[in-house]
Structures are given as structure tokens and as C-alpha cells.
Scaffold this motif. Structure first.
Motif, PDB file in Angstrom:
ATOM      1  N   THR A   1      48.706 -22.931  29.136  1.00 48.47           N
ATOM      2  CA  THR A   1      49.415 -22.151  28.128  1.00 48.47           C
ATOM      3  C   THR A   1      48.962 -22.652  26.760  1.00 48.47           C
ATOM      4  N   GLY A   2      49.505 -22.066  25.709  1.00 55.88           N
ATOM      5  CA  GLY A   2      49.119 -22.435  24.353  1.00 55.88           C
ATOM      6  C   GLY A   2      48.872 -21.197  23.524  1.00 55.88           C
ATOM      7  N   GLY A   3      48.218 -21.363  22.394  1.00 53.44           N
ATOM      8  CA  GLY A   3      48.035 -20.241  21.479  1.00 53.44           C
ATOM      9  C   GLY A   3      46.834 -19.376  21.760  1.00 53.44           C
ATOM     10  N   VAL A   4      45.915 -19.822  22.612  1.00 55.07           N
ATOM     11  CA  VAL A   4      44.608 -19.185  22.770  1.00 55.07           C
ATOM     12  C   VAL A   4      44.701 -17.926  23.626  1.00 55.07           C
ATOM     13  N   ASN A   5      44.359 -16.780  23.035  1.00 55.34           N
ATOM     14  CA  ASN A   5      44.220 -15.532  23.764  1.00 55.34           C
ATOM     15  C   ASN A   5      42.794 -15.391  24.287  1.00 55.34           C
TER      16      ASN A   5
ATOM     17  N   ALA B   1      56.316 -22.252  26.499  1.00 59.02           N
ATOM     18  CA  ALA B   1      55.806 -23.496  25.921  1.00 59.02           C
ATOM     19  C   ALA B   1      55.971 -24.620  26.935  1.00 59.02           C
ATOM     20  N   THR B   2      55.399 -25.777  26.590  1.00 61.49           N
ATOM     21  CA  THR B   2      55.556 -26.990  27.399  1.00 61.49           C
ATOM     22  C   THR B   2      56.074 -28.104  26.507  1.00 61.49           C
ATOM     23  N   TYR B   3      57.166 -28.725  26.935  1.00 62.94           N
ATOM     24  CA  TYR B   3      57.755 -29.862  26.229  1.00 62.94           C
ATOM     25  C   TYR B   3      57.301 -31.140  26.928  1.00 62.94           C
TER      26      TYR B   3
ATOM     27  N   ALA C   1      56.603 -33.834  22.081  1.00 57.54           N
ATOM     28  CA  ALA C   1      55.684 -32.800  21.604  1.00 57.54           C
ATOM     29  C   ALA C   1      55.953 -31.484  22.321  1.00 57.54           C
ATOM     30  N   VAL C   2      55.619 -30.396  21.643  1.00 57.46           N
ATOM     31  CA  VAL C   2      55.669 -29.058  22.233  1.00 57.46           C
ATOM     32  C   VAL C   2      54.349 -28.363  21.927  1.00 57.46           C
ATOM     33  N   VAL C   3      53.735 -27.794  22.954  1.00 54.92           N
ATOM     34  CA  VAL C   3      52.549 -26.957  22.790  1.00 54.92           C
ATOM     35  C   VAL C   3      52.843 -25.647  23.502  1.00 54.92           C
ATOM     36  N   GLY C   4      52.716 -24.535  22.783  1.00 57.39           N
ATOM     37  CA  GLY C   4      53.037 -23.269  23.426  1.00 57.39           C
ATOM     38  C   GLY C   4      52.610 -22.077  22.615  1.00 57.39           C
ATOM     39  N   THR C   5      53.402 -21.012  22.725  1.00 56.16           N
ATOM     40  CA  THR C   5      53.077 -19.728  22.084  1.00 56.16           C
ATOM     41  C   THR C   5      54.055 -19.376  20.973  1.00 56.16           C
TER      42      THR C   5
ATOM     43  N   TRP D   1      38.600 -20.614  13.257  1.00 54.41           N
ATOM     44  CA  TRP D   1      39.859 -20.388  13.976  1.00 54.41           C
ATOM     45  C   TRP D   1      40.290 -21.691  14.650  1.00 54.41           C
ATOM     46  N   LYS D   2      41.411 -22.253  14.192  1.00 54.13           N
ATOM     47  CA  LYS D   2      41.963 -23.475  14.775  1.00 54.13           C
ATOM     48  C   LYS D   2      43.099 -23.117  15.720  1.00 54.13           C
ATOM     49  N   ASP D   3      42.936 -23.512  16.990  1.00 53.59           N
ATOM     50  CA  ASP D   3      43.977 -23.210  17.970  1.00 53.59           C
ATOM     51  C   ASP D   3      44.111 -24.382  18.937  1.00 53.59           C
ATOM     52  N   THR D   4      45.127 -24.333  19.782  1.00 53.67           N
ATOM     53  CA  THR D   4      45.373 -25.407  20.749  1.00 53.67           C
ATOM     54  C   THR D   4      45.854 -24.819  22.072  1.00 53.67           C
ATOM     55  N   ALA D   5      45.748 -25.619  23.115  1.00 50.25           N
ATOM     56  CA  ALA D   5      46.221 -25.208  24.442  1.00 50.25           C
ATOM     57  C   ALA D   5      46.531 -26.457  25.251  1.00 50.25           C
TER      58      ALA D   5
END
Length: 546
Positions: free
Chosen positions: A298-302, A494-496, A475-479, A317-321
């Protein structure tokens, strides 16, 4: 546009070439252009647009007809305004939303109140809500919480225990268990995620589930699609779901049929149809990949080329997953199946057939909680998790987000954390993708900065990452963006992470990104163009509606 280009090109050749073969070529081009033009006129998107406009014209005509009864209309308007204001003042809406609705209703009592009633009734989405609630109820037995994990958190990590208890469903929330027998891998770019995703897809043996907000034909999707085609031939079950809104932008209306022809089960979530409904306001903004119940992303990357910088849109383009392995994958598997089953009762949706396939040994790495947020309930899970991090932070909270359209609760949490001495930093885009949200975001800068929040812009381009990292152990990484769309109107996930080794990598990525940023100061705000300032202030009046 291709149709018009064909006609122009044909006329050009006709003017320049006298050769008979060229004349035949002109006729073919003209015929192709004519057929393309007819397809454009009678396409699904044109029909939908025309029918929506007709419905709007009917509404306008109704208001015009009512205006002939001026005296009665004034009395009716007064009654409607009184009722609407009483409702708003006593509602659970945040302060800015109440003000926005009042600014709409007081000058335009009847249309404004009808619009409010329309949004609150949410006509057109009741079937979606009922089906999704049923799917959630059916899946609850498969999202059980290991009570020993909660006991450990309660004994040694009381504040995180309270959040875990809330997410796991012990407090009438959704059921998102906290896991230990899982691990995470953080990707600081779309390119890194793309490489790992292809490796995991090639290793699939049983099934591949993919749910994305955006899929766009190009290098990224082309390479993934080639892998999926090969996997289908090997007997792997492949399902692909994307948000129905992209049928207006990146994919054709028949794209699901095209995927079905090569053996991929596909669907568009909430496709646009020619009927006015609040149903369309709820978009599937999630990005989920599940492979064999063992690996999830998961993350921001489409799935589009700008996310891996194969094409340039708004600079770099800066993104994370993030990739999850182990038992925590179960939550993402169930989240996908819940959404898939909303409009598909034919496909096998027996959760038991897709869970418990964890054959790879996984060494536990801290605590992991995958979770989701739905606009169809009254629980703002995404915002609550962010606010919990801010309220319990001691040293720092570092945030990356592409948008900043805050309700009063989130704004207060950011300011209060900074006022308590917490180092609160936000990284925002240096090159925006949308001018209106960009101008609106800047209206929050001054008040946040006065409270001690530090704001930075990513000068090389656009930040699409959605990351919170705090105190070296959360930390949280998600949409989930910091705007009304994500926090109120979209399906998100998201993932916590808590006491997970990847948290240090997330903080390092934040610091590395910070090196390419410029700090926003009161002087830079003062030097913003007058048009940007004015646009932001005006649009802020309707921020909750954006």
C-alpha cells in the motif's frame, strides 16, 4: 481531438497533392475523421454529460418557476433558513463546515437547503452502504485479535494500547487487529516500489488482487500487465479493480471488458452514470496489492508513469509505499474482498479460501496495524489515527502530504502539538498539481507557523507521499491525505507501525527529502502573488465541499 486532427490532416493533403492515390488517402482520412467525430458525439461520456446537464437544467427551471410566487416564496425561504440553521448549529459538523453551509443557505435559502438535504440523505448510495456493511459483518470472524498482543501493549505501551484497542474493534470501531508475526519494508520512491512489486508478482502461485485509484496505460502498467497475463496463463487468479472516475481520464469505458478477454477479472468501482447522486462523491482512493495472502503493498503510488518518474508531471514526483509480509496481510486481503463483493456476487468471495496461506517464515518486527477508512460511517478512522499521533508525541512529528485542507480538529491538533514543544514539520509540494488546493493550503500556513509548526516545500517537484513519523517509534504510511477528500469522502487505507525497524528508514527518508526543500517563512508568505492569496481566501469559504 484525434478526429479533428484527422480531418485537418486530410484537408491539408487535399490541398497539396493532386495525385489520385493521395485523393484516395484523403477520402480515407476524411471518413476516419468523420467516424471518430461521430464516436465522440455519441460516446458514453458525451451521453452522460448531456443527461447530467439536462437534470441540472430541470432543477434550475424548477427554481425559476417557484420565483413567480414571490410572497409565498419569501415566507417559505424564512422557514427553510430557520430550520437549516438550527440543524447546522446542533449538528456534529466541524466549525468550518457549518460556516460554509450557512454562507450557501442564507443568500440562497431554497437551493442551498435542498443541496444540504440532498447531501445528508445521500440519495443513491444506500445500496452501496448496505452491501458494504454486510460484507464487513461477514468478514469479522476472520479479523480476530490476538488478546496476548493487546495485553503486552497494555502492560508496556499504554497510549498505543488505547489506539490498538480502538482499531481492533473493542470500542465499537471497525475490526483492524494489531499483529506481531509480520514485517514491513518501506520504499522511499515509486521506482523502488515498482521494482519490488514486479518481483513479488512474478513469484505469485495462487492469486493476485490489485485495487488502485488510478491505472494509466504506459511503461509501468504495461510491464505489470504483461506479468499478469503470464500469471493468468499459469493458472493464477488475477483480480484488478480501479476507481470508476478514471474512465473519464486515463482508461476507456470498455477497459474492464478488455482485461476480461485476457483472463483478468476486472471492475471499475462506482463508475459514472447519467444520474445525479452523491454516490459519485465517494471514490476508492486506496492502493492495495495482495499476493497469495503472503505479501501486501500500500502507499501513495498509483499505476501510472509519473509515479516512477518515467514521465515528468509537476517536476520530480516524490512518493512512498510499504510492503507487508506475514499475518498482517490478512487485513488487506479482507479489505480488498469486502470492496470487490460490493458489486460482484458471482466471484468466489469465501474469505477462508484466501487466508491462512502464510507459508513463508516471517520474523516478527514490532507491531503492525493495517487499517482502512470508509466515508459510509460516522467514524473518521484516518483522522483519529493522525490526531492520536499528534496528541501523544513527545519529541517530533514529521509529515509528508500533498494537500492541506484542514478541519478545526486537525488544525488544533497540529498547533497544540507544536505549542507543547513538539517538533512538528510538514513537507508540501514545491510544484503543485492543482492550483486551487495549492492556494487553499497556503491559507493555513500562517496560523500553523505562529503556533510553531515548520512548513517546507519540496523544490524539485511534487510530493504525493502520505507519511506520519513520530518519536522514532511510530509511523503511518498509506493513502490518506490531510484534506477533506481523504478524511471524509474517500475509501482509504494505511499501515500503522509501532516499534518497527522500518520507522528509522522512514525518518531518514524524511530528513533526506528535507535537504531538497525550502522552508516557508512569513517573508515568503508575504511575497506570494496577490492572486494566490485572494484565491485561497475565497476558496476557503467552500473548503469542506472540495
Amino acid at each position: 481531438m484525434a478526429a479533428y486532427y484527422g480531418i485537418i490532416k486530410a484537408l491539408f493533403f487535399f490541398k497539396e497533392d493532386k495525385n489520385i492515390n493521395q485523393k484516395h488517402k484523403v477520402v480515407r482520412l476524411l471518413d476516419k475523421g468523420r467516424r471518430g467525430l461521430l464516436r465522440g458525439i455519441f460516446s458514453r461520456i458525451t451521453v452522460i454529460a448531456v443527461l447530467l446537464i439536462v437534470q441540472l437544467l430541470i432543477l434550475v427551471a424548477s427554481f425559476s418557476w417557484l420565483s413567480h410566487y414571490q410572497i409565498h416564496l419569501e415566507v417559505l425561504s424564512g422557514i427553510i433558513v430557520t430550520i437549516s440553521v438550527l440543524y447546522l448549529v446542533n449538528s456534529e459538523m466541524d466549525r468550518l463546515s457549518v460556516i460554509t453551509w450557512m454562507l450557501l443557505i442564507i443568500p440562497f435559502p431554497i437551493p442551498g437547503s435542498l443541496f444540504l438535504l440532498y447531501t445528508k440523505i445521500d440519495w443513491g448510495y444506500n445500496g452501496l452502504k448496505a452491501m458494504l456493511n454486510k460484507n464487513i459483518e461477514d468478514s469479522i470472524p476472520y479479523l480476530t485479535q490476538n488478546q496476548n498482543i493487546l495485553k503486552e501493549l497494555k502492560q508496556n505501551h499504554s497510549t498505543t494500547y488505547n489506539l490498538a484497542r480502538y482499531l481492533s474493534g473493542d470500542s465499537d470501531s471497525d475490526h483492524f487487529p494489531v499483529y506481531q508475526d509480520s514485517k514491513a519494508t518501506y520504499f522511499p520512491s515509486g521506482e523502488a516500489k515498482f521494482k519490488a512489486l514486479k518481483e513479488q508478482l512474478r513469484a505469485a502461485k495462487h492469486y493476485i488482487f490489485m485495487e488502485y485509484f488510478i491505472i494509466d496505460e504506459g511503461i509501468m502498467w504495461g510491464e505489470i500487465l504483461a506479468i499478469l497475463e503470464d500469471k493468468v496463463k499459469e493458472g493464477v487468479e488475477v483480480r484488478v479493480m480501479y476507481d470508476g472516475m478514471i474512465e473519464f481520464s486515463t482508461l476507456s469505458f470498455d477497459y474492464t471488458e478488455r482485461l476480461e478477454k485476457i483472463g483478468i477479472h476486472a471492475k471499475a468501482f462506482s463508475p459514472i452514470s447519467p444520474f445525479l447522486s452523491t454516490y459519485y462523491n465517494y471514490r476508492d482512493h486506496r492502493k492495495i496489492v495482495v499476493i497469495d495472502g503472503e505479501v501486501a503493498f500500500t502507499g501513495g503510488v498509483n499505476l501510472a508513469d509519473e509515479y516512477i518518474n518515467e514521465i515528468e508531471r509537476f517536476g520530480h514526483w516524490k512518493d512512498t509505499a510499504i510492503m507487508i509480509e506475514g499475518r498482517a496481510v490478512d487485513t488487506f486481503t479482507i479489505l480488498f474482498m469486502q470492496m470487490w463483493a460490493v458489486t460482484d456476487s458471482k466471484t468466489n468471495n469465501n474469505y477462508a479460501d484466501y487466508l491462512g496461506l502464510h507459508q513463508k517464515p516471517v520474523i516478527s518486527d514490532g507491531f503492525i496495524i493495517p487499517y482502512a477508512d470508509s466515508p459510509l460511517d460516522d467514524d473518521k478512522v484516518g483522522e483519529n489515527v493522525y490526531i492520536d499521533i499528534l496528541n501523544h508525541a513527545r519529541d517530533y512529528v514529521h509529515i509528508m502530504t500533498p494537500y492541506l485542507i484542514l478541519d478545526s480538529e486537525m488544525e488544533h491538533a497540529l498547533k497544540f502539538a507544536a505549542e507543547r514543544g513538539v517538533d512538528v514539520k510538514l513537507i508540501m509540494p514545491g510544484i503543485p498539481d492543482k492550483p486551487i488546493p495549492y492556494a487553499l493550503a497556503k491559507t493555513y500556513y500562517a496560523t500553523l507557523m505562529k503556533a510553531g509548526v515548520k512548513i517546507y516545500t519540496y523544490t524539485p517537484g511534487f510530493v504525493h507521499a502520505k507519511v506520519f513519523v513520530a518519536d522514532g517509534h511510530k509511523a503511518v504510511v498509506g493513502t490518506i491525505n490531510l484534506d477533506y477528500r481523504s478524511l471524509y469522502h474517500h475509501f482509504e487505507c494505511a499501515t500503522y507501525l509501532y516499534h518497527n525497524s522500518e520507522i528509522a528508514k522512514i525518518e531518514k527518508d524524511f530528513q533526506d527529502t528535507l535537504e531538497s526543500c525550502q522552508e516557508v517563512t512569513f517573508e515568503t508568505l508575504k511575497n506570494e502573488p496577490v492572486t494566490t492569496k485572494l484565491l485561497g481566501k475565497v476558496v476557503k469559504l467552500i473548503a469542506p465541499l472540495l
